[in-house]
Design a protein around this motif. Sequence first.
Motif, PDB file in Angstrom:
ATOM      1  N   ILE A   6       0.957  -1.294  -0.032  1.00 23.79           N
ATOM      2  CA  ILE A   6       0.143  -0.012   0.050  1.00 23.79           C
ATOM      3  C   ILE A   6       0.652   1.263   0.068  1.00 23.79           C
ATOM      4  CG2 ILE A   6      -1.960   1.003   1.068  1.00 23.79           C
ATOM      5  CD1 ILE A   6      -2.642  -1.503   2.464  1.00 23.79           C
TER       6      ILE A   6
ATOM      7  N   TYR B  88      -5.222  -8.509   6.990  1.00 22.70           N
ATOM      8  CA  TYR B  88      -4.685  -7.243   7.255  1.00 22.70           C
ATOM      9  C   TYR B  88      -3.233  -7.269   7.313  1.00 22.70           C
ATOM     10  CZ  TYR B  88      -3.913  -2.944  10.093  1.00 22.70           C
ATOM     11  OH  TYR B  88      -3.159  -1.761  10.499  1.00 22.70           O
ATOM     12  N   VAL B  89      -2.662  -6.331   6.768  1.00 23.53           N
ATOM     13  CA  VAL B  89      -1.489  -5.927   6.391  1.00 23.53           C
ATOM     14  C   VAL B  89      -0.425  -6.286   7.437  1.00 23.53           C
ATOM     15  CG1 VAL B  89      -1.686  -4.783   4.238  1.00 23.53           C
ATOM     16  CG2 VAL B  89      -1.284  -3.756   6.294  1.00 23.53           C
TER      17      VAL B  89
ATOM     18  N   ARG C 147      -6.292  13.971   5.333  1.00 27.83           N
ATOM     19  CA  ARG C 147      -5.763  12.757   5.711  1.00 27.83           C
ATOM     20  C   ARG C 147      -4.302  12.911   5.345  1.00 27.83           C
ATOM     21  NH1 ARG C 147     -10.299   8.684   3.725  1.00 27.83           N
ATOM     22  NH2 ARG C 147     -11.316   8.455   5.772  1.00 27.83           N
TER      23      ARG C 147
ATOM     24  N   GLN D  41     -30.503   7.290  -5.682  1.00 30.05           N
ATOM     25  CA  GLN D  41     -29.543   7.215  -4.445  1.00 30.05           C
ATOM     26  C   GLN D  41     -30.102   6.677  -3.337  1.00 30.05           C
ATOM     27  OE1 GLN D  41     -28.383  11.578  -4.540  1.00 30.05           O
ATOM     28  NE2 GLN D  41     -26.630  10.876  -5.593  1.00 30.05           N
TER      29      GLN D  41
ATOM     30  N   ARG E 267     -25.767   2.891   4.640  1.00 33.44           N
ATOM     31  CA  ARG E 267     -26.105   3.284   3.426  1.00 33.44           C
ATOM     32  C   ARG E 267     -25.100   3.340   2.367  1.00 33.44           C
ATOM     33  NH1 ARG E 267     -28.165   8.085   7.009  1.00 33.44           N
ATOM     34  NH2 ARG E 267     -29.967   6.797   8.046  1.00 33.44           N
TER      35      ARG E 267
ATOM     36  N   GLU F  81     -30.360   3.107  -3.492  1.00 33.05           N
ATOM     37  CA  GLU F  81     -29.430   2.332  -3.536  1.00 33.05           C
ATOM     38  C   GLU F  81     -28.905   2.296  -2.107  1.00 33.05           C
ATOM     39  OE1 GLU F  81     -26.654   3.680  -6.659  1.00 33.05           O
ATOM     40  OE2 GLU F  81     -28.019   2.977  -7.999  1.00 33.05           O
ATOM     41  N   MET F  82     -29.006   3.300  -1.352  1.00 31.95           N
ATOM     42  CA  MET F  82     -28.686   3.687   0.088  1.00 31.95           C
ATOM     43  C   MET F  82     -29.413   2.843   1.054  1.00 31.95           C
ATOM     44  SD  MET F  82     -28.115   7.750  -0.330  1.00 31.95           S
ATOM     45  CE  MET F  82     -27.360   7.966   1.262  1.00 31.95           C
TER      46      MET F  82
ATOM     47  N   LYS G  44     -34.379  10.441   7.425  1.00 32.01           N
ATOM     48  CA  LYS G  44     -33.198  10.904   7.910  1.00 32.01           C
ATOM     49  C   LYS G  44     -32.374  11.119   7.084  1.00 32.01           C
ATOM     50  CE  LYS G  44     -32.875   7.878  12.113  1.00 32.01           C
ATOM     51  NZ  LYS G  44     -32.511   6.625  12.687  1.00 32.01           N
ATOM     52  N   ILE G  45     -32.144  10.515   5.537  1.00 26.08           N
ATOM     53  CA  ILE G  45     -31.214  10.833   4.863  1.00 26.08           C
ATOM     54  C   ILE G  45     -31.377  12.033   4.197  1.00 26.08           C
ATOM     55  CG2 ILE G  45     -30.334  10.293   2.470  1.00 26.08           C
ATOM     56  CD1 ILE G  45     -30.979   7.172   3.202  1.00 26.08           C
TER      57      ILE G  45
ATOM     58  N   GLY H  16     -31.514   0.095   0.016  1.00 22.93           N
ATOM     59  CA  GLY H  16     -31.771  -1.274  -0.746  1.00 22.93           C
ATOM     60  C   GLY H  16     -33.243  -1.756  -1.207  1.00 22.93           C
TER      61      GLY H  16
ATOM     62  N   ASP I 128     -35.855   5.997   7.481  1.00 26.59           N
ATOM     63  CA  ASP I 128     -34.403   5.546   6.863  1.00 26.59           C
ATOM     64  C   ASP I 128     -34.440   6.768   5.932  1.00 26.59           C
ATOM     65  OD1 ASP I 128     -33.499   3.782   8.175  1.00 26.59           O
ATOM     66  OD2 ASP I 128     -33.497   2.121   6.622  1.00 26.59           O
TER      67      ASP I 128
ATOM     68  N   PHE J 190       0.835   5.125  -1.947  1.00 21.84           N
ATOM     69  CA  PHE J 190       0.575   6.557  -1.584  1.00 21.84           C
ATOM     70  C   PHE J 190       1.608   7.471  -1.858  1.00 21.84           C
ATOM     71  CE2 PHE J 190      -2.392   4.337   1.346  1.00 21.84           C
ATOM     72  CZ  PHE J 190      -3.664   5.456   1.245  1.00 21.84           C
TER      73      PHE J 190
ATOM     74  N   LEU K  31     -24.298  -0.173   0.865  1.00 17.20           N
ATOM     75  CA  LEU K  31     -25.514  -0.595  -0.125  1.00 17.20           C
ATOM     76  C   LEU K  31     -25.204  -0.110  -1.261  1.00 17.20           C
ATOM     77  CD1 LEU K  31     -28.572  -0.702   2.235  1.00 17.20           C
ATOM     78  CD2 LEU K  31     -27.517  -2.733   1.169  1.00 17.20           C
ATOM     79  N   PHE K  32     -25.110   1.336  -1.418  1.00 20.38           N
ATOM     80  CA  PHE K  32     -24.803   2.339  -2.494  1.00 20.38           C
ATOM     81  C   PHE K  32     -23.534   1.887  -3.404  1.00 20.38           C
ATOM     82  CE2 PHE K  32     -23.521   6.228  -4.634  1.00 20.38           C
ATOM     83  CZ  PHE K  32     -24.813   6.457  -5.247  1.00 20.38           C
TER      84      PHE K  32
ATOM     85  N   PRO L 116      -0.947  10.456   4.299  1.00 18.38           N
ATOM     86  CA  PRO L 116      -0.816   9.223   3.781  1.00 18.38           C
ATOM     87  C   PRO L 116      -0.375   7.967   4.922  1.00 18.38           C
ATOM     88  CG  PRO L 116       0.769  10.600   2.876  1.00 18.38           C
ATOM     89  CD  PRO L 116      -0.003  11.126   3.947  1.00 18.38           C
ATOM     90  N   VAL L 117      -1.066   6.906   4.878  1.00 16.30           N
ATOM     91  CA  VAL L 117      -0.996   5.968   6.164  1.00 16.30           C
ATOM     92  C   VAL L 117      -1.216   4.437   5.313  1.00 16.30           C
ATOM     93  CG1 VAL L 117      -3.232   6.025   6.913  1.00 16.30           C
ATOM     94  CG2 VAL L 117      -1.423   5.581   8.351  1.00 16.30           C
ATOM     95  N   ILE L 118      -0.439   3.602   6.163  1.00 16.03           N
ATOM     96  CA  ILE L 118      -0.797   2.094   5.462  1.00 16.03           C
ATOM     97  C   ILE L 118      -1.905   1.876   6.657  1.00 16.03           C
ATOM     98  CG2 ILE L 118       0.019  -0.043   5.164  1.00 16.03           C
ATOM     99  CD1 ILE L 118       2.917   1.939   5.051  1.00 16.03           C
ATOM    100  N   LEU L 119      -3.007   1.147   6.225  1.00 20.35           N
ATOM    101  CA  LEU L 119      -3.763   0.462   7.058  1.00 20.35           C
ATOM    102  C   LEU L 119      -4.718  -0.718   6.389  1.00 20.35           C
ATOM    103  CD1 LEU L 119      -6.095   2.812   7.020  1.00 20.35           C
ATOM    104  CD2 LEU L 119      -5.166   3.089   9.063  1.00 20.35           C
TER     105      LEU L 119
END
Lengths: 399, 160
Positions: A28, A134-135, B155, B19, A306, B22-23, B7-8, B25, B4, A32, A309-310, B157-160
């Motif tokens: 990964i 997980y890495v 954000r 949308q 949500r 899809e959100m 709320k959206i 179902g 639901d 980056f 699903l989207f 850059p990070v590895i996760l």
Amino acid sequence: MVSESRHGGSKKRYRISKRANQLSPSGIRKFFDLLASIEGVISLGVGEPDYATPWHIIESAIESLEKGQTMYTSNSGMPELRQELARYLHGHYGLDYDPNTELLITVGVSEALDLAMRAIINPGDEVIMPDPHYVAYDSCVILAGGKVVTVPTYEDDNFEISAADIEMNLTGNTRAILIGYPANPTGAVMSREKTEELTDVARHHGVLVISDEIYAKLVYGVEHVCVAALPGMRENTVLLGGFSKAYAMTGWRIGYAAAPAEIIAAMTKIHQYTMMCAPTMAQVAALEALKSGEESAAEMVEDYNRRRLFMVKGLRDIGLPCFEPKGAFYAFPSIRITGMTSEDFAEALLTEEKVAAVPGSAFGECGEGYIRCCYATSMADIEEALARMKRFVSKHRKD
Amino acid sequence: MLNDILKILENDAQTTPKQLAEMTGMSQSEVTKLIRQALKDRTILKYKAIINWDQVEDEQVWALIEVKLTPQKDVGFDSVAERIYRFAQTRTVYLVSGTYDLFVLVVGKSNHEIADFVSQKLSHIEGVKETVTQFVLKRYKEDGEIIEGKEEVKRQPVIL
Ligand SMILES: Cc1ncc(COP(=O)(O)O)c(C=O)c1O
């Protein structure tokens, strides 16, 4: 590759330890490096909530700082936090852990994983884990001097690890089984039945289960089965949990381990010399999260659902078959229709359409042919990313 | 299911039926049907935008008015409230507990206009005993939205 030279390629001026050299540079990382150099990228790459931590949690930490609560805590963590955690584990799973001897507050699940490995592994001991995973899992085992044994998991089996496959891979040196469900990168959740099969094998052969349940709260319409809460497993499990994902607290660096006293004592010993204690302000925040974070966590889960699903529907609509993820916040679509490797796919997707997703191969051989798309990002970004991916897929599909 | 959707929409009224489908179902036609019904039975009252008027040259004055009422025979608080909320200047009218009875939010073009409203209209309504008018000096947060200084956190850059 940029990263290769950085990780000890051509010029070898310093003698880096064999152990460090043994770790493969994360697949990964290089991504980056590339990502940082391109403007206007939509990232489905980072496995992190896009929320800021709920304000009441931040506020509790600020207040503690204002009061000057800036000293070390006890090595195993603030007593109040351990007590609250014990209450939480009892309330959610009916599990009783002694807050004084069986719980340890760590610097994220990351540290807890490392400690667990170092506390139980002797050179040559084997740890079985699913592929993909997980890495950090394999690196933690290698750093502890252990040997990684991977068991392939497949989309057809919902990416659940099979007890029979584990049993086949057991040797006299098998020390532990390391699993993490709900799973990164697949979003898979283990059913109760499959988990019980696994724990039966573990108990029968006297092998520990290390269960990374950091995504426990992020399940959608299915139950999360806590490994330690299964019959006879409290004494045979190192349960790892955290705050990063469910409470949007990745930057606070706080997690925990729950295990039999002997194991916690060993982990605490390593922790006290290497870490001293988890950050005090983060412990205060974690306490607030446990006490009154349930509602904000539930709201975020509802929202992730949500987007899940989207995202899944959107991926399928553009022609990428996608396994239905029931947990965490990742979709793991197959990209085989393009005939590309996942790395080529991800790289081309980034340069041609400016969408960042992580190649499945970064998580193991069985991740080849997939990409990981994190949907913890805004609906608008998901929508735009899907539109770009649609263009990309219709251009490159081979079927 | 309807919850639901509500709320959206409460968070983003521009979410399209596609949308929403899809959100949640649900199918798109189910969603459309639910929304249509919600509009019809006034579960959804209206779709609006939240505007930061300070960004444009358009003077607006807001005032929060506390209104004390005299309990009267035959007419309850509701009918007094109605006589107040009929005025287009009133944006929000609540019956509240505490030291006063009605909370009224009024929006006008000038202090003058609001002063006129209070002295010529509001205070003459039968049943209104006392009013306290507080002019709004600055709006920090409107309907859940922070008005100024909402910064994007980037954000790393990070590895996760
Ligand atoms: C499966 C899994 N375990 C552990 C971690 C690390 O979590 P923490 O922030 O608690 O160190 C992550 C982060 O991505 C993860 O996905």
